[in-house]
Design an enzyme around this catalytic site. Sequence first.
Site, PDB file in Angstrom:
ATOM      1  CB  SER A  12      -0.905   0.006   1.231  1.00 15.72           C
ATOM      2  OG  SER A  12      -0.131   0.198   2.405  1.00 15.72           O
ATOM      3  CB  THR A  13       0.064   4.811  -0.502  1.00 17.09           C
ATOM      4  OG1 THR A  13      -0.605   4.590  -1.737  1.00 17.09           O
ATOM      5  CG2 THR A  13       0.831   6.127  -0.583  1.00 17.09           C
TER       6      THR A  13
END
Length: 295
Positions: A12-13
């Site tokens: 994920s970011t």
Amino acid sequence: MTLRAAIYCRVSTEEQAVEGYSIEAQKERLEAFCSFSVNDQGEDAFKVTKVYLDEGYSGKTPNRPGYRRMMEEISEWDAMVVLKMDRIHRNSRNFLEMMDQLNRKGKQFVSATEDLDTSNAIGRFVMSMIQSIAQLESEQIGERTYMGMRQKAETFDNTAESNRTMGFSAPFGYRLDDGELTEEPEELEQVSWMFEACARGETMGSIAESLNHSHVRTHRGNRWTNISVAAVLHNPIYAGFIRWQELRYRHFAATAVDVETFNRVQMITASHVRDPAKRNPVLLDENGIEDMGSA
């Protein structure tokens, strides 16, 4: 029998900055795992035939391009191999639905760092418990992130010298330069025209049609629709205020309209709502504080 392996990697970011979670690190570890794994007959257990990657995607939703493609191509592999269970899903329901689909198709699920046997009830129970813990952890991170962002929004003190944002994607008419909101003059001119057109009685459909006829496209390169026009006309950023939930704070980039024009357009669009009970335009004062007007 050597199984055709589909290795799946996700980050994920928020996780991209965490050591050991990079896409490449996961891919290398999984390829090594498959290369050195052997089955009960002493043969290679896996042969990597598919690689699926999702960079910058949360595990809370299955709506990820790499994951979707992997499940669409389920007939082309025999085993799904991940580094950890939380790489594939951070939601127990989604995980169990995926496992049900794998079982119906006769596919295996393999976690390279977790010794789990899903062929028996105990193994499936343990896997379900681990997945529930992963979901709890994900939800707790989300709660902490929300509280941090809300505290930041409540104490935001923007200045002309430091025109910061809450980290959102800049809408049509603006861009972010090193985190600071900056206008895109040509786009902002189009936004001003959209407000003017609405104020003189044009519908959102006719505004969208005019933009498309002039070959003006949205930030994503799409044609304009009633919905995308409405999103512009209801966004207080064009009158000088950034919105985060019910909170507002001033920005110092150029604006498309003044507060008075913004409010007039809110009243006009609200008057077109058929149900009188839903005619509740959200208006701004000069400090950005919203007030529910009546149309």
